[in-house]
Design a protein around this motif. Structure first.
Motif, short mmCIF file in Angstrom:
data_model
loop_
_atom_site.label_atom_id
_atom_site.label_comp_id
_atom_site.label_asym_id
_atom_site.label_seq_id
_atom_site.Cartn_x
_atom_site.Cartn_y
_atom_site.Cartn_z
N ALA A 34 -145.58 -48.35 -13.43
CA ALA A 34 -144.53 -49.28 -13.01
C ALA A 34 -143.31 -48.52 -12.48
O ALA A 34 -142.74 -48.88 -11.46
CB ALA A 34 -144.15 -50.17 -14.18
N ALA A 35 -142.95 -47.43 -13.20
CA ALA A 35 -141.75 -46.70 -12.84
C ALA A 35 -141.91 -45.93 -11.53
O ALA A 35 -140.98 -45.77 -10.76
CB ALA A 35 -141.37 -45.74 -13.96
N THR A 36 -143.11 -45.42 -11.28
CA THR A 36 -143.28 -44.50 -10.15
C THR A 36 -144.54 -44.86 -9.37
O THR A 36 -145.61 -44.38 -9.68
CB THR A 36 -143.43 -43.05 -10.68
N PRO A 37 -144.40 -45.68 -8.38
CA PRO A 37 -145.60 -46.02 -7.60
C PRO A 37 -146.19 -44.75 -6.99
O PRO A 37 -145.44 -43.86 -6.57
CB PRO A 37 -145.07 -46.96 -6.52
N PRO A 38 -147.50 -44.63 -6.95
CA PRO A 38 -148.13 -43.41 -6.44
C PRO A 38 -147.66 -43.10 -5.03
O PRO A 38 -147.64 -43.97 -4.17
CB PRO A 38 -149.62 -43.73 -6.45
N ARG A 39 -147.28 -41.82 -4.81
CA ARG A 39 -146.93 -41.38 -3.47
C ARG A 39 -148.18 -41.29 -2.61
O ARG A 39 -148.15 -41.49 -1.43
CB ARG A 39 -146.31 -39.99 -3.51
N ARG A 40 -149.27 -40.84 -3.24
CA ARG A 40 -150.51 -40.64 -2.50
C ARG A 40 -151.63 -40.61 -3.53
O ARG A 40 -151.38 -40.50 -4.72
CB ARG A 40 -150.47 -39.34 -1.72
N TYR A 41 -152.85 -40.67 -3.06
CA TYR A 41 -153.98 -40.60 -3.97
C TYR A 41 -154.16 -39.17 -4.45
O TYR A 41 -154.04 -38.21 -3.67
CB TYR A 41 -155.27 -41.04 -3.26
N GLY A 42 -154.45 -39.02 -5.73
CA GLY A 42 -154.70 -37.69 -6.26
C GLY A 42 -156.08 -37.20 -5.88
O GLY A 42 -157.02 -37.99 -5.78
N HIS A 43 -156.19 -35.91 -5.66
CA HIS A 43 -157.50 -35.32 -5.35
C HIS A 43 -157.93 -34.41 -6.49
O HIS A 43 -157.11 -33.64 -7.01
CB HIS A 43 -157.42 -34.49 -4.07
N LEU A 44 -159.19 -34.49 -6.81
CA LEU A 44 -159.81 -33.52 -7.71
C LEU A 44 -160.75 -32.66 -6.89
O LEU A 44 -161.54 -33.19 -6.10
CB LEU A 44 -160.63 -34.23 -8.79
N LEU A 45 -160.65 -31.35 -7.11
CA LEU A 45 -161.53 -30.43 -6.40
C LEU A 45 -162.30 -29.63 -7.45
O LEU A 45 -161.76 -28.70 -8.05
CB LEU A 45 -160.68 -29.51 -5.51
N GLY A 72 -174.29 -37.25 -14.15
CA GLY A 72 -174.40 -35.79 -14.14
C GLY A 72 -174.04 -35.24 -12.78
O GLY A 72 -174.50 -35.75 -11.76
N VAL A 73 -173.20 -34.21 -12.76
CA VAL A 73 -172.73 -33.60 -11.51
C VAL A 73 -172.99 -32.11 -11.59
O VAL A 73 -172.35 -31.41 -12.38
CB VAL A 73 -171.23 -33.86 -11.31
N GLY A 74 -173.92 -31.62 -10.80
CA GLY A 74 -174.23 -30.19 -10.77
C GLY A 74 -173.69 -29.59 -9.49
O GLY A 74 -174.08 -29.99 -8.39
N ILE A 75 -172.78 -28.62 -9.62
CA ILE A 75 -172.12 -28.05 -8.44
C ILE A 75 -172.54 -26.60 -8.27
O ILE A 75 -172.44 -25.80 -9.21
CB ILE A 75 -170.59 -28.16 -8.58
N ASP A 76 -173.01 -26.27 -7.07
CA ASP A 76 -173.45 -24.91 -6.80
C ASP A 76 -172.26 -23.96 -6.63
O ASP A 76 -171.14 -24.39 -6.42
CB ASP A 76 -174.29 -24.88 -5.52
N GLU A 77 -172.56 -22.69 -6.67
CA GLU A 77 -171.52 -21.68 -6.42
C GLU A 77 -171.02 -21.80 -4.98
O GLU A 77 -171.74 -22.21 -4.08
CB GLU A 77 -172.09 -20.28 -6.67
N ASP A 78 -169.76 -21.42 -4.80
CA ASP A 78 -169.10 -21.51 -3.49
C ASP A 78 -169.27 -22.90 -2.86
O ASP A 78 -169.48 -23.03 -1.65
CB ASP A 78 -169.60 -20.40 -2.54
N THR A 79 -169.20 -23.88 -3.69
CA THR A 79 -169.37 -25.28 -3.27
C THR A 79 -168.39 -26.11 -4.09
O THR A 79 -168.14 -25.79 -5.25
CB THR A 79 -170.81 -25.75 -3.56
N ALA A 80 -167.84 -27.13 -3.49
CA ALA A 80 -166.89 -27.97 -4.22
C ALA A 80 -167.17 -29.44 -3.97
O ALA A 80 -167.58 -29.83 -2.88
CB ALA A 80 -165.46 -27.64 -3.79
N LEU A 81 -166.94 -30.19 -5.01
CA LEU A 81 -166.96 -31.65 -4.89
C LEU A 81 -165.52 -32.10 -4.85
O LEU A 81 -164.74 -31.85 -5.79
CB LEU A 81 -167.68 -32.25 -6.10
N LEU A 82 -165.15 -32.73 -3.76
CA LEU A 82 -163.78 -33.22 -3.60
C LEU A 82 -163.79 -34.73 -3.81
O LEU A 82 -164.49 -35.46 -3.09
CB LEU A 82 -163.29 -32.88 -2.18
N ILE A 83 -163.03 -35.17 -4.79
CA ILE A 83 -162.99 -36.59 -5.12
C ILE A 83 -161.59 -37.11 -4.83
O ILE A 83 -160.61 -36.63 -5.41
CB ILE A 83 -163.31 -36.81 -6.61
N GLU A 84 -161.52 -38.06 -3.94
CA GLU A 84 -160.24 -38.73 -3.69
C GLU A 84 -160.25 -39.97 -4.57
O GLU A 84 -161.09 -40.86 -4.39
CB GLU A 84 -160.13 -39.11 -2.21
N ARG A 85 -159.34 -40.01 -5.50
CA ARG A 85 -159.35 -41.05 -6.54
C ARG A 85 -159.43 -42.43 -5.93
O ARG A 85 -158.63 -42.79 -5.08
CB ARG A 85 -158.10 -40.91 -7.41
#
Lengths: 315, 315
Positions: B25-36, B222-235
């Motif tokens: 309520a106090a702080t509307p999101p400026r942008r969507y958070g990303h998880l990498l 289940g999320v299996g991530i290979d080396e030198d690989t990333a899963l980018l999630i935009e909330r």
């Protein structure tokens, strides 16, 4: 018609493409044929559960067993190993059959020996060597008749298991992820019409290469068999897993993939692939369901139907 | 309300369980958070695609970046490696943050630094060390606020990726086949509510251990991530795979298993597990579908919804 007459009829039938119907009419099946696909490295020292079961399915100590060492680079050693363990398990009538040249696989005496057998065990080695000798031979047709008509038990371990299916994994590099050029398919014996078998499966981390094959042939059921583990298929009826590991079934019939557009060396997209892990001890009836045996859930049952479905007899 | 006031409000809110609603309520999101979530061994020498994207998602060269080395056994070396590559990529304001004791994770100065950051990168090491320091701390709550409210980009590699989810793979022996005792689960940071992440996935042949975890928690993706690989999630919105390998999604929500009855060391039965292999380059919108981006097939979309679903803010 006694047994010798029946075999004579079969042998006479080996030439033509109409073998299937005629042979079925002439010789009603005595029993259902069993396929025993072994993932390699089956135990020969301790409980020897898989080889013991092979003898039993072939008819017991008096069954006529053939050890087919065609896949092996050292057939004498391969035979000696199996002779020892089969005899230790009480088999009284076990013999080797080795063929090095395609011409030998058309020898009528070889055909007779195959048609006389109650159980035939295909050794490991290289499935390409096996098929290089047996391809389109009278011996290969005799294997079909022995299995489909006489109910002979056919076992195969490692390369011998890979060759049981119609589409055979001929070459496959170790692959971390599936990609289009990871495998080459070739024609196998065709005793399993709608599956593709890989072996030493979890021990050699072969899911990626089996997936690579299924990207090309999603109509086939992928079957990954662990070492010292066997998938026992009773034609038209049931499936059982024996030994100490598991069998992994990979059903890609619903899959969406980019295999046609992808770079041959790039990791493939494969969406909606279904896995079924069946540890040793699993048994399912697929038709004529026995109410005492738990029914497989629908997705598994659809996969198992591909395994027990009898393929055409190849004439 | 300017930025400092907003942060003051957030900091004041860090104590209570009603943080979520009030802070929103106090702080509307400026942008969507990303998880990498990075599968470990991300490239630091060549194209550095993943780390370059992390800087960009955090706001570019002027973004305030923190490298959180808590998981590492040698935080100075870990920091030095990341300092070098982030600076080489043009980041102007990158700092280390190391905590060795839980008390440090409740230091208001630490909370302020987390709330000030535009991007936070969790190093590799041991996820148990990371959570041993951060568990139920003000710093962990600040990470949630930074992500959910300020839209801070949170990256994590290897152990840092494993810890992003609520249920975390804490210990897992290399396993050939899934079995009940193959893994221990523990509580992670909880930035991903409905997934469980494993890393170095195909390189270390970890499907069996991820399946072991899912046998216990089939409600999680289940999320299996290979080396030198990333899963980018935009909330709440989209999923993308970056780098050079693939991300394997394992959806066991329809699974039938014998995990409750099975011997803890015996291979498990797991029927009807769905796999989705997403190579680098894959991108899907999950909500607000962009008609220019191909829609995921239904089974995949159901899996992706678990990934983008915003979890509760943990206060």
């Amino acid at each position: 018609m006694n047994r010798r007459q029946s075999l004579g009829t079969l042998a006479a039938l080996l030439g033509g493409p109409t073998v299937a119907a005629s042979a079925r009419a002439a010789t009603p099946p005595r029993r259902y044929g069993h396929l025993l696909a072994v993932g390699g490295a089956e135990d020969r020292e301790r409980d020897r559960l898989i080889l013991r079961r092979f003898i039993e399915l072939s008819g017991g100590p008096q069954a006529r067993l053939l050890v087919l060492t065609v896949a092996s680079s050292d057939p004498a050693a391969s035979w000696e190993g199996y002779r020892r363990v089969f005899e230790a398990l009480g088999a009284q009538r076990v013999e080797p059959l080795d063929l090095r040249e395609p011409a030998q696989a058309n020898d009528p005496a070889v055909v007779d020996r195959i048609l006389d057998a109650d159980g035939i065990y295909l050794s490991g080695g290289d499935q390409r060597r096996l098929m290089g000798v047996l391809w389109e031979s009278a011996a290969a047709r005799a294997l079909h008749l022995a299995f489909h008509v006489r109910g002979c038990c056919i076992g195969g371990t490692s390369a011998g298991a890979a060759a049981l299916s119609r589409q055979m994994l001929a070459i496959g590099e170790p692959a971390l992820r599936p990609y289009r050029d990871a495998v080459s398919l070739d024609i196998g014996l065709g005793l399993l019409a709608s599956a593709i078998i890989d072996q030493h499966f979890n021990e050699r981390h072969r899911l990626a290469r089996l997936l690579s094959a299924l990207a090309l042939r999603p109509d086939l059921l992928g079957v990954g068999i662990d070492e010292d583990t066997a998938l026992l298929i009773e034609r038209g009826r049931s499936v059982e897993v024996l030994g100490n590991g598991a069998v992994t079934l990979v059903d890609a019939r619903q899959m969406r993939t980019n295999v046609r557009e992808a770079d041959p060396e790039q990791p493939l997209q494969m969406l909606d692939v279904r896995l079924h892990l069946l540890p040793a001890g699993t048994r399912y009836e697929v038709v004529d369901l026995d109410p005492r045996v738990p029914a497989p859930p629908p997705a598994l049952r659809q996969a198992l139907e591909l395994l027990v479905r009898p393929g055409p007899i190849r004439g």
